[in-house]
Every structure is written in structure tokens, then in C-alpha cells.
Write a protein that holds these residues in place. Structure first.
Motif, PDB file in Angstrom:
ATOM      1  N   UNK A   1       0.824  -1.204   0.000  1.00  0.00           N
ATOM      2  CA  UNK A   1       0.000   0.000   0.000  1.00  0.00           C
ATOM      3  C   UNK A   1       0.861   1.258   0.000  1.00  0.00           C
ATOM      4  N   UNK A   2       1.903   1.274   0.802  1.00  0.00           N
ATOM      5  CA  UNK A   2       2.794   2.440   0.849  1.00  0.00           C
ATOM      6  C   UNK A   2       3.507   2.615  -0.483  1.00  0.00           C
ATOM      7  N   UNK A   3       4.008   1.538  -1.045  1.00  0.00           N
ATOM      8  CA  UNK A   3       4.715   1.630  -2.331  1.00  0.00           C
ATOM      9  C   UNK A   3       3.788   2.108  -3.448  1.00  0.00           C
ATOM     10  N   UNK A   4       2.555   1.610  -3.477  1.00  0.00           N
ATOM     11  CA  UNK A   4       1.605   2.079  -4.490  1.00  0.00           C
ATOM     12  C   UNK A   4       1.292   3.558  -4.299  1.00  0.00           C
ATOM     13  N   UNK A   5       1.153   3.998  -3.058  1.00  0.00           N
ATOM     14  CA  UNK A   5       0.906   5.411  -2.803  1.00  0.00           C
ATOM     15  C   UNK A   5       2.044   6.287  -3.282  1.00  0.00           C
ATOM     16  N   UNK A   6       3.271   5.847  -3.067  1.00  0.00           N
ATOM     17  CA  UNK A   6       4.432   6.612  -3.540  1.00  0.00           C
ATOM     18  C   UNK A   6       4.453   6.657  -5.059  1.00  0.00           C
ATOM     19  N   UNK A   7       4.182   5.529  -5.693  1.00  0.00           N
ATOM     20  CA  UNK A   7       4.192   5.491  -7.165  1.00  0.00           C
ATOM     21  C   UNK A   7       3.097   6.384  -7.752  1.00  0.00           C
ATOM     22  N   UNK A   8       1.911   6.357  -7.147  1.00  0.00           N
ATOM     23  CA  UNK A   8       0.824   7.215  -7.641  1.00  0.00           C
ATOM     24  C   UNK A   8       1.187   8.677  -7.432  1.00  0.00           C
ATOM     25  N   UNK A   9       1.808   9.001  -6.307  1.00  0.00           N
ATOM     26  CA  UNK A   9       2.217  10.376  -6.048  1.00  0.00           C
ATOM     27  C   UNK A   9       3.266  10.861  -7.024  1.00  0.00           C
ATOM     28  N   UNK A  10       4.164   9.982  -7.448  1.00  0.00           N
ATOM     29  CA  UNK A  10       5.200  10.361  -8.412  1.00  0.00           C
ATOM     30  C   UNK A  10       4.644  10.518  -9.825  1.00  0.00           C
ATOM     31  N   UNK A  11       3.520   9.898 -10.117  1.00  0.00           N
ATOM     32  CA  UNK A  11       2.985   9.929 -11.481  1.00  0.00           C
ATOM     33  C   UNK A  11       2.339  11.268 -11.830  1.00  0.00           C
ATOM     34  N   UNK A  12       1.942  12.070 -10.844  1.00  0.00           N
ATOM     35  CA  UNK A  12       1.338  13.371 -11.111  1.00  0.00           C
ATOM     36  C   UNK A  12       2.429  14.391 -11.390  1.00  0.00           C
ATOM     37  N   UNK A  13       2.167  15.299 -12.340  1.00  0.00           N
ATOM     38  CA  UNK A  13       3.180  16.328 -12.633  1.00  0.00           C
ATOM     39  C   UNK A  13       3.285  17.313 -11.468  1.00  0.00           C
ATOM     40  N   UNK A  14       4.454  17.945 -11.374  1.00  0.00           N
ATOM     41  CA  UNK A  14       4.656  18.932 -10.314  1.00  0.00           C
ATOM     42  C   UNK A  14       3.776  20.138 -10.579  1.00  0.00           C
ATOM     43  N   UNK A  15       3.066  20.582  -9.567  1.00  0.00           N
ATOM     44  CA  UNK A  15       2.194  21.746  -9.693  1.00  0.00           C
ATOM     45  C   UNK A  15       2.903  22.954  -9.099  1.00  0.00           C
ATOM     46  N   UNK A  16       2.717  24.074  -9.745  1.00  0.00           N
ATOM     47  CA  UNK A  16       3.289  25.305  -9.205  1.00  0.00           C
ATOM     48  C   UNK A  16       2.172  26.089  -8.541  1.00  0.00           C
ATOM     49  N   UNK A  17       2.519  26.809  -7.515  1.00  0.00           N
ATOM     50  CA  UNK A  17       1.531  27.570  -6.770  1.00  0.00           C
ATOM     51  C   UNK A  17       1.789  29.053  -7.015  1.00  0.00           C
ATOM     52  N   UNK A  18       0.820  29.698  -7.653  1.00  0.00           N
ATOM     53  CA  UNK A  18       0.959  31.113  -7.969  1.00  0.00           C
ATOM     54  C   UNK A  18       0.231  32.002  -6.971  1.00  0.00           C
ATOM     55  N   UNK A  19      -0.368  31.446  -6.005  1.00  0.00           N
ATOM     56  CA  UNK A  19      -1.100  32.228  -5.011  1.00  0.00           C
ATOM     57  C   UNK A  19      -2.582  31.945  -5.106  1.00  0.00           C
TER      58      UNK A  19
END
Length: 95
Positions: A58-76
């Protein structure tokens, strides 16, 4: 029904002849229970291993799913108060 003294009660209980078949059934149940407990004690590591493996997966799948999303930038924060709170609902015309 009269009350028995302790000695009379013990004498009555000792004088009862036990049934052989009842004794055999009780001993068979005791042995079966002991065998069941021993089997259960031998199998505890399988359950522990399965739980640990499921947590790791479960932890490994969560890490893999988290890595699959592109990095989001926060503009405010861009908040339009006019859409959040419609203050016109609170305005009441008084005559």
C-alpha cells in the motif's frame, strides 16, 4: 429438600460412577482443542507476514501514484469574493 453437610455432599459425589463414554468424549474434546490451539500458534507468522506485506504494498503504491502526477506550481490564491458570498441575499428593502 433438606440441606446436606459438606461431608455428605462429597460422599454422594464420590459414589457416582462416571460414564466411560462421557469420559472418552470429554478427553477427545480436550485433545482436539489442544491440537487446534497448537495449529493456531504455528500459523501466526503467516498472518503477520501477510499484514506486513499488505502495508508495504500500500505504501509503495501510494508513492508510485504520487510520483505519477506532474509537479504543480503555486501562484497564489485567486479568490473572487463576489462569487463566494452573495451579500445581496442579506439586503432587505424596508418600507
Amino acid at each position: 429438600m433438606r440441606k446436606l453437610s459438606v461431608e455428605e455432599f462429597i460422599h454422594q459425589e464420590i459414589s457416582v460412577k462416571p460414564s466411560v463414554s462421557l469420559t472418552e468424549r470429554i478427553m477427545a474434546d480436550v485433545l482436539d482443542t489442544e491440537n487446534h490451539i497448537c495449529t493456531r500458534n504455528k500459523m501466526w507468522w503467516i498472518q503477520a507476514t501477510a499484514i506486513a506485506a499488505s502495508v508495504v504494498i500500500t505504501v509503495m503504491l501510494g508513492i508510485q501514484i504520487g510520483k505519477s502526477y506532474p509537479k504543480a506550481t503555486f501562484d497564489g490564491w485567486n479568490i473572487n469574493d463576489a462569487q463566494i458570498e452573495n451579500l445581496a441575499l442579506y439586503e432587505v428593502e424596508h418600507e
